[in-house]
Design a protein around this motif. Structure first.
Motif, PDB file in Angstrom:
ATOM      1  N   LEU A 114     -23.343-103.726  64.229  1.00 42.15           N
ATOM      2  CA  LEU A 114     -24.646-103.556  63.587  1.00 42.15           C
ATOM      3  C   LEU A 114     -25.683-104.515  64.146  1.00 42.15           C
ATOM      4  O   LEU A 114     -26.873-104.186  64.221  1.00 42.15           O
ATOM      5  N   ALA A 115     -25.254-105.716  64.568  1.00 40.69           N
ATOM      6  CA  ALA A 115     -26.219-106.699  65.069  1.00 40.69           C
ATOM      7  C   ALA A 115     -26.902-106.220  66.340  1.00 40.69           C
ATOM      8  O   ALA A 115     -27.985-106.708  66.702  1.00 40.69           O
ATOM      9  N   GLU A 116     -26.317-105.238  67.053  1.00 34.32           N
ATOM     10  CA  GLU A 116     -26.912-104.718  68.271  1.00 34.32           C
ATOM     11  C   GLU A 116     -27.915-103.618  67.988  1.00 34.32           C
ATOM     12  O   GLU A 116     -28.524-103.067  68.913  1.00 34.32           O
ATOM     13  N   GLY A 117     -28.098-103.257  66.735  1.00 33.88           N
ATOM     14  CA  GLY A 117     -29.046-102.202  66.378  1.00 33.88           C
ATOM     15  C   GLY A 117     -28.401-100.852  66.219  1.00 33.88           C
ATOM     16  O   GLY A 117     -29.082 -99.873  65.915  1.00 33.88           O
ATOM     17  N   SER A 118     -27.108-100.759  66.423  1.00 34.53           N
ATOM     18  CA  SER A 118     -26.396 -99.504  66.258  1.00 34.53           C
ATOM     19  C   SER A 118     -24.979 -99.830  65.801  1.00 34.53           C
ATOM     20  O   SER A 118     -24.392-100.811  66.235  1.00 34.53           O
ATOM     21  N   GLY A 119     -24.461 -99.039  64.929  1.00 37.34           N
ATOM     22  CA  GLY A 119     -23.117 -99.301  64.449  1.00 37.34           C
ATOM     23  C   GLY A 119     -22.451 -98.028  63.970  1.00 37.34           C
ATOM     24  O   GLY A 119     -23.126 -97.073  63.573  1.00 37.34           O
ATOM     25  N   ARG A 120     -21.128 -98.021  64.012  1.00 32.63           N
ATOM     26  CA  ARG A 120     -20.389 -96.869  63.510  1.00 32.63           C
ATOM     27  C   ARG A 120     -18.981 -97.313  63.108  1.00 32.63           C
ATOM     28  O   ARG A 120     -18.455 -98.289  63.641  1.00 32.63           O
ATOM     29  N   THR A 121     -18.424 -96.603  62.173  1.00 34.04           N
ATOM     30  CA  THR A 121     -17.025 -96.793  61.819  1.00 34.04           C
ATOM     31  C   THR A 121     -16.190 -95.961  62.773  1.00 34.04           C
ATOM     32  O   THR A 121     -16.361 -94.749  62.865  1.00 34.04           O
ATOM     33  N   GLN A 122     -15.288 -96.615  63.524  1.00 36.63           N
ATOM     34  CA  GLN A 122     -14.513 -95.951  64.571  1.00 36.63           C
ATOM     35  C   GLN A 122     -13.106 -95.683  64.067  1.00 36.63           C
ATOM     36  O   GLN A 122     -12.442 -96.566  63.533  1.00 36.63           O
ATOM     37  N   VAL A 123     -12.654 -94.450  64.210  1.00 34.89           N
ATOM     38  CA  VAL A 123     -11.293 -94.053  63.848  1.00 34.89           C
ATOM     39  C   VAL A 123     -10.523 -93.772  65.135  1.00 34.89           C
ATOM     40  O   VAL A 123     -10.951 -92.958  65.951  1.00 34.89           O
ATOM     41  N   LEU A 124      -9.410 -94.471  65.337  1.00 38.86           N
ATOM     42  CA  LEU A 124      -8.575 -94.312  66.533  1.00 38.86           C
ATOM     43  C   LEU A 124      -7.181 -93.883  66.116  1.00 38.86           C
ATOM     44  O   LEU A 124      -6.649 -94.360  65.114  1.00 38.86           O
ATOM     45  N   ARG A 125      -6.605 -92.979  66.881  1.00 35.84           N
ATOM     46  CA  ARG A 125      -5.251 -92.498  66.568  1.00 35.84           C
ATOM     47  C   ARG A 125      -4.388 -92.535  67.821  1.00 35.84           C
ATOM     48  O   ARG A 125      -4.863 -92.260  68.923  1.00 35.84           O
ATOM     49  N   ILE A 126      -3.126 -92.893  67.632  1.00 35.92           N
ATOM     50  CA  ILE A 126      -2.112 -92.809  68.679  1.00 35.92           C
ATOM     51  C   ILE A 126      -1.052 -91.817  68.211  1.00 35.92           C
ATOM     52  O   ILE A 126      -0.526 -91.931  67.096  1.00 35.92           O
ATOM     53  N   VAL A 127      -0.745 -90.836  69.056  1.00 32.32           N
ATOM     54  CA  VAL A 127       0.287 -89.847  68.747  1.00 32.32           C
ATOM     55  C   VAL A 127       1.517 -90.169  69.601  1.00 32.32           C
ATOM     56  O   VAL A 127       1.429 -90.233  70.831  1.00 32.32           O
ATOM     57  N   LEU A 128       2.640 -90.422  68.930  1.00 30.00           N
ATOM     58  CA  LEU A 128       3.883 -90.779  69.607  1.00 30.00           C
ATOM     59  C   LEU A 128       4.917 -89.680  69.394  1.00 30.00           C
ATOM     60  O   LEU A 128       5.082 -89.170  68.276  1.00 30.00           O
TER      61      LEU A 128
END
Length: 512
Positions: A114-128
């Motif tokens: 957010l301090a950079e002027g843009s932000g997002r909640t990131q969802v990452l998935r690993i499929v094993l």
């Protein structure tokens, strides 16, 4: 074309999964980490112990079996919007032991904050893809879980689509597709009794109180049957109402349970106390207070005294009993069993001066016999204890035996290209090594030496230059360099005056 992005188990992950399958246990995957690959897209390697450059790690948000493929596991990580400022090129899964068990790469993605002027909640998935998803524990810490939009939509949709929610009221489903509390009861439901002055029908049941319960709880038929002591229940004995330090034990002559504790303090006990009047130390199976149970036929009595125990008497106190026949009491006797006797300690057995009630196991008996045998010395045959390795290394005792194994402990002799001698631990465990190499004249002449025994902490090395033949004026000397714990390099150095010649370099090392 070859696959660029993929996920694999590490060697530790493979081993732990195989071990869990073999033993019927489970591996707990607990955390997931991301990294920037140190500016490059890494290729997952099953032997890597960690990410190339980790940027963020947190507990798994979700770990589940893929609903479309039962042999696949889906691990999910959610990175909040206030975390970031770096690229994501690599991901890894860690287990509860902190070991990297799976690693993956991914298309580079910048995670802003957010301090950079843009932000997002990131969802990452690993499929094993694993051989057995049952060997992985699907357990997530609820305190770190963030609900994704997919999870919320799936859950709410399922609730709103349920036309028969769990209810405590009428069994028939409702008409509206709305969720309800599991303990919901409609106000107009008359099928249940009110809390105030309920009128039960049918065969109502209730929890059975404890046998000694004296509260206002409902007494069930089971409680009543136990209280009266019929053939299907035990006799409910009332708890002690008072502690009696006056009544003579001989004054109890009516059959039944006498709930008052009779006893008194040592030295002032009730008359005819099962353990007498004298004060006896704790730990000798003696207690101060007893309950009494009497059985009577005609003028004959059986008097059973049950101990009230605490502290060190807990494991030693015994049940006492006596008989009354012909107007005369027998002496108090104990109901003994193996748990009433303490086993002698090693020290008590070896001392051979047991006090009180003790018993000797076969091991303690053997220790007593060994201790009773004469100890050997320089002038007397006898028994010696085998010294421990610590005692041999200390070199202080003169009354123990040293075995060849402990005498040789750590010693090693190597004779190959070079020679090495490792001293036993009682001589410090030092390593001495020597050798000789042939070397050409100075001008790039060097020889690498690999020591027969690698050192673990450090060592000193000396080397000398020698040659055979006619005496000449020369200024050649040996120089060790690039020293490691397993070896070094030897150079033939020439000081620049006299003759530069080839020869031999002898070396010697010493250390641990």
């Amino acid at each position: 074309m070859s696959q660029t992005y993929f996920a694999i188990l590490t060697d530790r992950g493979e081993a732990k999964l195989a071990n869990a399958q073999a033993l019927g246990t489970q591996v707990q995957y607990s955390h997931m980490a991301v990294g920037d690959g140190n500016g490059n897209l890494p290729v997952p390697d099953r032997l890597q112990p960690a990410l190339v450059r980790e940027q963020y790690r947190a507990g798994l948000n979700e770990l589940k079996v893929d609903p479309l493929n039962a042999s696949q596991l889906i691990a999910e990580l959610v990175i909040p919007e206030n975390i970031g400022g770096w690229w994501i090129r690599e991901m890894g899964i860690y287990d509860a032991d902190g070991d990297l068990v799976a690693v993956a790469n991914c298309p580079p993605s910048y995670k802003p904050q957010l301090a950079e002027g843009s932000g997002r909640t990131q969802v990452l998935r690993i499929v094993l893809i694993v051989s057995s998803t049952a060997a992985v524990q699907l357990k997530i810490d609820p305190s770190v879980v963030l609900a994704t939009r997919e999870y919320v939509l799936t859950t709410v949709t399922a609730l709103l689509a349920d036309t028969n929610p769990v209810m405590a009221g009428a069994a028939s489903p409702g008409a509206a597709a709305k969720a309800a509390r599991s303990d919901h009861r409609h106000p107009t439901d008359t099928s249940r009794a009110p809390l105030a002055s309920p009128g039960f029908t049918g065969t109502p049941t209730a929890p059975t109180p404890a046998a000694t319960d004296k509260t206002t709880k409902v007494a069930t038929t089971e409680f009543v049957r136990r209280a009266i002591g019929d053939s299907e229940g035990g006799i409910a004995l009332p708890v002690s109402a008072a502690t009696d330090a006056v009544t003579d034990f001989n004054a109890l002559n009516q059959p039944g349970w006498h709930p008052n504790l009779l006893g008194g303090a040592p030295g002032a006990r009730n008359a005819n106390h099962p353990d007498g009047q004298a004060a006896i130390g704790a730990g000798n199976g003696v207690v101060n207070y007893y309950w009494s149970l009497l059985a009577k036929h005609s003028n004959n009595l059986f008097h059973l005294a049950l101990p009230y125990v605490s502290g060190p008497d807990l494991s030693l106190a015994t049940i006492r009993f006596r008989l009354l026949g012909g107007g005369e009491y027998s002496s108090w006797r104990s109901l003994w069993h193996s748990e009433n006797l303490k086993e002698a300690t090693k020290e008590e057995a070896e001392a051979g001066a047991l006090q009180g009630a003790r018993w000797l196991s076969p091991l303690r008996a053997l220790q007593l016999l060994r201790a009773a045998a004469a100890n050997a010395n320089e002038a007397l045959r006898g028994v010696l204890r085998v010294a421990t390795q610590v005692e041999v290394d200390a070199g202080a005792l003169d009354d123990v035996a040293v075995t060849p194994q402990k005498l040789f402990n750590g010693a090693l002799i190597v004779t190959s290209t070079y020679m090495a001698l490792k001293l036993p631990s009682w001589l410090g465990g030092y390593i001495l090594q020597r050798g000789s190499v042939s070397i050409a004249a100075e001008g790039g002449a060097s020889v690498s030496v690999t020591l027969p025994l690698a050192y673990t902490t450090g060592y000193s090395a000396i080397a000398t230059f020698s040659y055979t033949g006619t005496r000449v004026e020369n200024a050649n000397y040996a120089q060790p360099r690039d020293k490691t714990l397993s070896g070094f390099t030897l150079d033939n150095q020439w000081a620049g005056n006299g003759s530069n010649i080839a020869g031999n370099i002898d070396f010697f090392t010493f250390g641990k």
